[in-house]
Design a protein around this motif. Structure first.
Motif, PDB file in Angstrom:
ATOM      1  N   TYR A 197       3.300   9.382  -8.360  1.00  0.00           N
ATOM      2  CA  TYR A 197       3.726   9.968  -7.077  1.00  0.00           C
ATOM      3  C   TYR A 197       5.077  10.685  -7.199  1.00  0.00           C
ATOM      4  O   TYR A 197       5.700  11.018  -6.193  1.00  0.00           O
ATOM      5  CB  TYR A 197       3.837   8.874  -6.011  1.00  0.00           C
TER       6      TYR A 197
ATOM      7  N   GLY B 285      -0.284  11.675   2.106  1.00  0.00           N
ATOM      8  CA  GLY B 285      -1.155  12.497   2.927  1.00  0.00           C
ATOM      9  C   GLY B 285      -1.931  11.604   3.888  1.00  0.00           C
ATOM     10  O   GLY B 285      -1.384  10.705   4.515  1.00  0.00           O
ATOM     11  N   ALA B 286      -3.246  11.806   3.980  1.00  0.00           N
ATOM     12  CA  ALA B 286      -4.055  11.038   4.919  1.00  0.00           C
ATOM     13  C   ALA B 286      -4.598   9.753   4.297  1.00  0.00           C
ATOM     14  O   ALA B 286      -5.118   8.887   5.006  1.00  0.00           O
ATOM     15  CB  ALA B 286      -5.209  11.891   5.427  1.00  0.00           C
ATOM     16  N   GLU B 287      -4.511   9.623   2.989  1.00  0.00           N
ATOM     17  CA  GLU B 287      -5.126   8.487   2.303  1.00  0.00           C
ATOM     18  C   GLU B 287      -4.137   7.347   2.126  1.00  0.00           C
ATOM     19  O   GLU B 287      -2.980   7.543   1.726  1.00  0.00           O
ATOM     20  CB  GLU B 287      -5.632   8.942   0.929  1.00  0.00           C
ATOM     21  N   GLU B 288      -4.575   6.112   2.417  1.00  0.00           N
ATOM     22  CA  GLU B 288      -3.762   4.924   2.157  1.00  0.00           C
ATOM     23  C   GLU B 288      -4.452   4.107   1.075  1.00  0.00           C
ATOM     24  O   GLU B 288      -5.643   3.788   1.176  1.00  0.00           O
ATOM     25  CB  GLU B 288      -3.564   4.075   3.418  1.00  0.00           C
ATOM     26  N   LYS B 289      -3.708   3.772   0.028  1.00  0.00           N
ATOM     27  CA  LYS B 289      -4.264   3.099  -1.138  1.00  0.00           C
ATOM     28  C   LYS B 289      -3.542   1.783  -1.367  1.00  0.00           C
ATOM     29  O   LYS B 289      -2.315   1.713  -1.319  1.00  0.00           O
ATOM     30  CB  LYS B 289      -4.108   3.994  -2.372  1.00  0.00           C
TER      31      LYS B 289
ATOM     32  N   SER C 140       0.839  -1.196   0.000  1.00  0.00           N
ATOM     33  CA  SER C 140       0.000   0.000   0.000  1.00  0.00           C
ATOM     34  C   SER C 140       0.871   1.241   0.000  1.00  0.00           C
ATOM     35  O   SER C 140       2.070   1.182   0.336  1.00  0.00           O
ATOM     36  CB  SER C 140      -0.912   0.015   1.240  1.00  0.00           C
TER      37      SER C 140
ATOM     38  N   ARG D 294       0.718   5.436   1.268  1.00  0.00           N
ATOM     39  CA  ARG D 294       0.026   6.516   1.962  1.00  0.00           C
ATOM     40  C   ARG D 294       0.613   7.829   1.479  1.00  0.00           C
ATOM     41  O   ARG D 294       1.819   8.069   1.632  1.00  0.00           O
ATOM     42  CB  ARG D 294       0.172   6.385   3.466  1.00  0.00           C
TER      43      ARG D 294
END
Length: 790
Positions: free
Chosen positions: A293, A266-270, A262, A264
């Protein structure tokens, strides 16, 4: 175009002649490779797995074990228990004793290492062989030990030391019930053994902590991050341009294991990728695009999931790699053909068309007509190529010798520069056995091949299988910098090639006759190892009443046909480079580690001398910026390859190098400020050591200044002169000793050789116990026992 320099006039300003340095450093730039292995620290682990149970130890201790079974073999006397130790005395240089181990290993396991706690009064090396229980009536100790698959140096003295030794071949637990031990290599030594312990792979892995390591699956090894389910490893990364995450996934047990990757930002984890593995002992490559990225600070998370807590997963060589253009040299490939003598290549004028691919490579690149190897067996010569050090300086001499951790290899220089690094080894000397895995993200050991060189008569023809492995790896490196070492053994004995090349230069009838004669001949070959290889000396051919010329004609023809078959496989490499658009920015070097003897001096095989048939090797350079159709007559050496490739690829190193860059010989013209080529003599060494080619009765060192070649024999006798002198140009196979006619040349070259020895000894590799202050005293003792710490 041929380059011919003036004859070399040797001076004694040897520090200038023999020790070159790296290229000047380029301007600083963003890293092209971010290795997660180097970013690891224990605090990066989330959800730590429970501590696994350690399997029972397989250990034989002599304190309080009156039932311990042991037996003295040849060269061992006064063997018995005393003060809780097994003690005895040696009477030969290869003493042998037999020990019976307790049966505690689980089926399906493999030997990782053997620990021996002992002391010995004298000697340099110990050796061991693990084997199954003796059959009824079998006299194990009466059988010759052809190879000692486990060995290392000993430290004589009154102190007990723990020696931790790894096998050179995979050894299954089912075959481990007895130990044949040679405690030292001198007669008249006393020894005492406290314990013998076999460490199996499952036991070792149960004790492996999560974090960086070097681990193999089916003898393919990678830099590895070890984790146990349900652990997650987190890494902050600033993503370079045109980036991707390259790695391989692996497991060693039968559990289904899920790998999740995964990101991350910022605040989002994908979730980027998810793979469930069910097959152990196999690597599964994976690539993840990170271009979206680029320039961002992200956190990568590597997580394991399993129904069984503690299940081990391997994250193999995880690297965030930039595929942005690097410069004129994007890739480097070193191809080494084991046991290949130069005069059997049609690219060098051989009558048979053995190397059409290499001839084309020479027409499109540069061919060096007088390249000299620094040693004449693989164990010693490849370290010289990979470190740019003479054998005297790198210290590898014997079967069990290993490079110290602080040795700086060619692969390490490329790895440090951000290159992906791969080694495809077809010879067990080129890998973990010699500690030549240093710098490679990925190493394919010889034991991973279906066909590999062995003493049991298996095929030595590995080029097809190794090229099959190289090509998809090249495909995967598209756009990224890469360094590959391809070591093939097709010219090595047994010479008979794969079909259809087995009848390329030999009729089927002559081939069948040759094999019948070889079966007869083996009965007359005295040395067990040479008997296993079927490699005679001249007197043994005569004793077998076999026509030596006809016999060698078939050997040479099969040797040539094996070279031809190898050449066909190498054509696939150049085709793929062109197909991928890499031909213009990839450097390829083709060379050998040594040649082969066909009774030119009375023997077969190699490693027994420093004569021309085993020291004169091919060297071709092709690719990015290399002049086409150029022939260089200068005498050059294997140690010159490393500084050449580093300079041409603009890669720096602080490692000491005794070779000098061949770049001036490849340049169209020397410009102001460019170092000129300095002609200097080439050195080849041969030493007598435990575990080396065993049928040699003398040591020798050769110095070749392109006009003359002097061989200094360290143990002269009635049949072996102290010095031999040859015309290096007119007598390349050293057939006519003219030392008596040219005493002035002998004196001159003797002085140059003596001065070289002084300088070469100054760079003998050493490590310091203070280099690793966190090591325990026991760990330092183990490093000392293996020669890492002096």
């Amino acid at each position: 175009m041929a380059i011919r320099r003036a004859p070399l006039s040797i001076t004694l300003s040897l520090p200038l002649l023999f020790f070159a340095c790296g290229a000047p450093p380029p301007a600083a730039k963003a890293p092209s490779a971010i290795r997660l292995v180097t970013l690891f620290s224990p605090e990066r682990i989330e959800h730590r797995a429970p501590t696994p149970a350690i399997p029972a130890r397989t250990e034989l201790r002599f304190a309080g074990t009156a039932a311990a079974k042991f037996e003295a073999g040849p060269g061992v006397v006064e063997l018995g228990l005393k003060d809780g130790r097994l003690s005895g005395r040696t009477t030969t240089t290869q003493p042998v004793l037999r020990l019976v181990l307790p049966a505690t290993a689980e089926p399906g396991d493999f030997v990782h290492a053997l620990e021996l706690r002992m002391r010995v009064s004298a000697g340099q090396n110990l050796a061991l062989n693990l084997r199954p229980s003796a059959a009824a009536g079998e006299d194990v100790l009466a059988q010759p030990v052809l190879l000692w698959p486990i060995g290392g140096p000993v430290v004589p003295g009154a102190e007990f030391r723990t020696y931790t030794l790894e096998p050179q071949f995979p050894i299954a637990s089912a075959g481990v019930r007895e130990v044949l031990l040679s405690p030292c290599d001198v007669a008249g030594a006393s020894f005492e053994i406290e314990s013998v312990r076999v460490v199996f792979a499952k036991e070792r892995l149960a004790s492996v902590a999560s974090g960086p390591g070097w681990h193999g699956l089916s003898e393919i090894y990678r830099e590895t991050l070890v984790a146990r389910a349900p652990e997650t490893l987190r890494f902050p990364v600033v993503v370079p341009p045109a980036a991707r995450l390259d790695l391989a996934l692996g497991m060693i047990e039968d559990d289904a294991l899920r790998f999740r990757i995964s990101v991350r930002a910022g605040a989002e984890e994908k979730l980027l990728a998810e793979r469930t593995l069910t097959q152990p002992q196999r690597w599964e490559p994976l690539r993840i695009d990170l271009t979206g990225y680029a320039g961002q600070s992200i956190e990568l998370a590597l997580a394991l999931e399993s129904e069984r807590p503690g299940a081990i997963g391997f994250w193999g060589a995880p690297v965030v790699r930039s595929a942005a253009p690097r410069g004129p040299v994007q890739g480097v490939i070193v191809i080494l053909a084991d046991t290949l003598r130069r005069d059997h290549l049609s690219a060098y004028g051989h009558a048979r068309e053995t190397t059409p691919t290499l001839a084309r490579m020479a027409s499109e690149g540069t061919l060096f007509r007088d390249a000299i190897s620094q040693a004449t067996w693989t164990k010693v010569s490849v370290p010289s190529l990979m470190l740019s050090l003479y054998p005297t300086s790198h210290g590898i001499r014997s079967f069990a010798d290993r490079l110290p951790d602080d040795a700086s290899t060619l692969a390490e220089a490329f790895r440090d520069a951000g290159f992906a690094t791969l080694a495809l080894s077809s010879n067990f000397f080129v890998g973990k056995l010699t500690h030549l895995e240093q710098g490679f993200e990925e190493l394919h050991e010889a034991a991973s091949l279906e066909s590999s060189v062995s003493t049991s008569g298996e095929s030595s023809k590995t080029a097809r299988e190794q090229v099959d492995r190289l090509l998809p790896w090249l495909d995967a490196q598209r756009g990224a910098a890469f360094f590959a070492y391809l070591h093939v053994t097709d010219p090595h004995s047994p010479y008979r090639p794969m079909r259809p090349y087995d009848t390329r230069f030999v009729s089927a009838e002559d081939g069948a006759r040759h094999e019948r004669e070889n079966a007869v001949l083996r009965k007359h070959i005295a040395h067990p190892l040479m008997k296993a290889f079927g490699m005679p000396i001249a007197s043994e051919l005569a004793a077998a009443k076999i026509d030596a010329k006809a016999y060698l004609d078939v050997d040479r023809a099969w040797y040539d046909a094996s070279i031809r078959a190898m050449d066909a496989e190498l054509a696939r490499v150049f085709e793929r480079l062109r197909e991928l658009g890499l031909a213009e920015n990839t450097l390829v070097v083709f060379t050998s580690d040594h040649g082969e003897e066909f009774l030119e001096h009375g023997a077969s095989f190699h490693g027994r001398s420093v004569y021309g048939e085993v020291t004169r090797i091919p060297l071709l350079v092709w690719g990015a910026g290399v002049p086409a159709g150029r022939t260089v007559e200068e005498t050059v050496q294997s140690i010159d390859v490393m500084p050449t490739l580093l300079e041409l690829a603009s890669v720096t190193t602080t490692a000491p190098m005794q070779g000098q860059s061949l770049a001036p010989l490849l340049a169209e013209a020397t410009t102001a400020g460019t170092p000129a080529w300095t002609p200097r003599p080439a050195i080849s060494e041969h030493r007598l050591d435990l575990g080396g080619p065993p049928w040699v009765d003398r040591e020798g060192t050769a110095i070749n200044d392109s006009e003359w070649k002097l061989i200094e024999n360290s143990s002269p006798s009635a049949s072996v002169p102290p010095f031999e002198l040859y015309d290096a140009r007119r007598d390349p196979l050293d057939q006519h000793d003219i030392a008596a006619q040219h005493p002035d040349e002998v004196t001159r070259l003797r002085a140059a050789l003596a001065a070289w020895r002084v300088e070469a000894a100054k760079l003998r590799l050493k490590t310091s116990a203070t280099a690793e202050p966190s090591l325990s005293s026991d760990e330092i003792e183990r490093l000392k026992s293996l020669g890492y710490v002096q």
